[in-house]
Scaffold this active site. Sequence first.
Site: not given
Lengths: 257, 328
Positions: A96, A157, A184-185, A206-207
């Site tokens: 990635k 994040g 992301a986001g 993830n976050t």
Amino acid sequence: MLKLYETELSSRLLLGTARYPSPAVLSEAVRRSGAGIVTVSLRRETSGGKAGGAFFELIRNLGVRILPNTAGCHSASEAILTAKMAREVFGTNWIKLEVIGHHDSLQPDVFELVEAARILTDEGFSVFPYTTDDLIVAEKLLAAGCRVLMPWCAPIGSAAGPRNPSALTAMRAAFPDIPLIVDAGLGRPSHAATVMELGYDAVLLNTAVANAGDPPAMAEAFAKATDAGRLAYLAGMLEPRDMAVPSTPVIGKAVFS
Amino acid sequence: MSLFLVKGAGVAGLAVAYELLRRGEDVDIVDYQDTVGQGASFFAGGMLAPYCEREAAEEVVLTLGLDAADWWDQVVPGAVIRNGTLVVTQPRDITDLTRFASRTTGHVWLDRNEITDLEPSLSGRFEKALFFENEAHLDPRRALTGLAKTIRNLGGLFHLGWGPSPKKNYTAVLDCTGPAAIPHIPGLRGVRGEMLYLETGEVTLSRPVRMLHPRHPIYVVPRDDHRFMVGATMIETEDDGPISARSLMELLNAAYALHPAFGEARVVETGVGIRPAFADNFPRVVETGDGLAIAGMYRHGFLLAPAMAKQAAIRLSNGAALREEMIA
Ligand SMILES: Cc1cc2nc3c(=O)[nH]c(=O)nc-3n(C[C@H](O)[C@H](O)[C@H](O)COP(=O)(O)OP(=O)(O)OC[C@H]3O[C@@H](n4cnc5c(N)ncnc54)[C@H](O)[C@@H]3O)c2cc1C
């Protein structure tokens, strides 16, 4: 079934492995998400070139496919070096590719990204590029040899959810045959459902999971939302109707007024 | 009365040595370093922050950690500073502060003026903060030197530095070798923590200040002599080589964001400690071939050593001591 570089996957959720309260919680989150792929940051968990042996061992033992990432790299050359290290450590050609342009916002540097994607593809890597929703950049990435695109839907994040759904829709329409993964986001399961309803092939989180109060439960919630969004996309959704404008003369109105 | 050998004079080893002596046992302590507390314990912030730690740890860390400050106060009188903990964030990351608040208990919200009252040096720098009034901190190096003295007074015998290890008939051996136990105890891993000491007379803090950030959360723990311990990274590796330029930059950046005067401070020390940890990041007393091990103290060495040491001492001590503990 989702197919990424000739590999078929039953889950449409990819999970990052950073910033969980503990590896035990991470394992449980991966299990409950049903994710078939986890991403691992090589740079974060290594220092001075020495890899985080025990942690990487733990990741290997999760029994899912590993997609190493180049998070934290700020140039093509740095990312290429990290990708090669990842190939050694995890014995996979998958990478990635993240090339960060701005330390603070973590916005991708798409110029370095395209350059690194080309070189890595030439060297036999299967590249998963973390990019913006820009269509021209996407074209260049495909020309560089990428067979998957991973656009953001908001900054890493930020948990903001799809900031620009029409750009995502345009991307889907422009590349109907390329697997598109929103990376992301995403902040909440409804965000994941929304992008899946737009026809995206998968989501990467993830976050939103790692920093949740109960990460394994949140992982499961995201998995359900992802599946729901996919199912809805396939089932064909109604377009919203503007009820403020009558479509026929209102018959009853004359009678009762 | 039995004779025990404690291997490792870090916070875990010293705590269990004390708990055994207190129960009337005899204890020898070996460490290949010339002085006590030179392992992971040397690099610790020394925060006794069970409420804050609850943000990412299980409830049991809070319940077992609640008595830590009292324990330290008792075994090393004067070591504990009970001024609480202040938690702040840059305006942009305010959601991290509300998230922190929602995961923890034992705090109150402070506004601009209340922050100034508590920490005049931070006046005007933050609009909001969380104050954990019932937390404490200590200087790990001084606390362990003090604990070693207490142990000597109770009759504990130290064998420090390289030399022939004492040949006696020990009832059991306690492995408290911290990160050195990683290869021997299944499931144990290392989490690298990088830190540094700054020295400046321009900032005064009375308590640890944590500054939240999505990627680089830091804390600053005040010490005597105008020194401040700034920590710490959390990297999944057993590599204990020198601090990386990136980590140094991130820690300094964050300290500078907390107070610009830290930009003029002197960097008097940098350090790297390896936190031994199990997969759930919770310590354990485990059985070994010749006794017990206190392992996996993770980032809670000073917070949880008292509880783990008691647990180990109870298991090792004779039945009379066990009964006495249950009555106490
Ligand atoms: C940067 C950082 C900040 C931290 N901050 C905090 C904090 O604020 N609060 C908190 O509670 N915890 C904190 N911790 C965690 C804490 O430092 C550790 O959990 C704790 O020090 C571990 O203690 P230990 O006694 O198990 O290991 P150590 O302190 O490493 O002690 C092990 C000892 O064993 C000796 N030894 C090793 N092998 C042998 C052998 N074969 N024979 C004889 N002796 C041997 C070593 O020389 C050493 O003295 C922090 C850790 C780090 C790295």
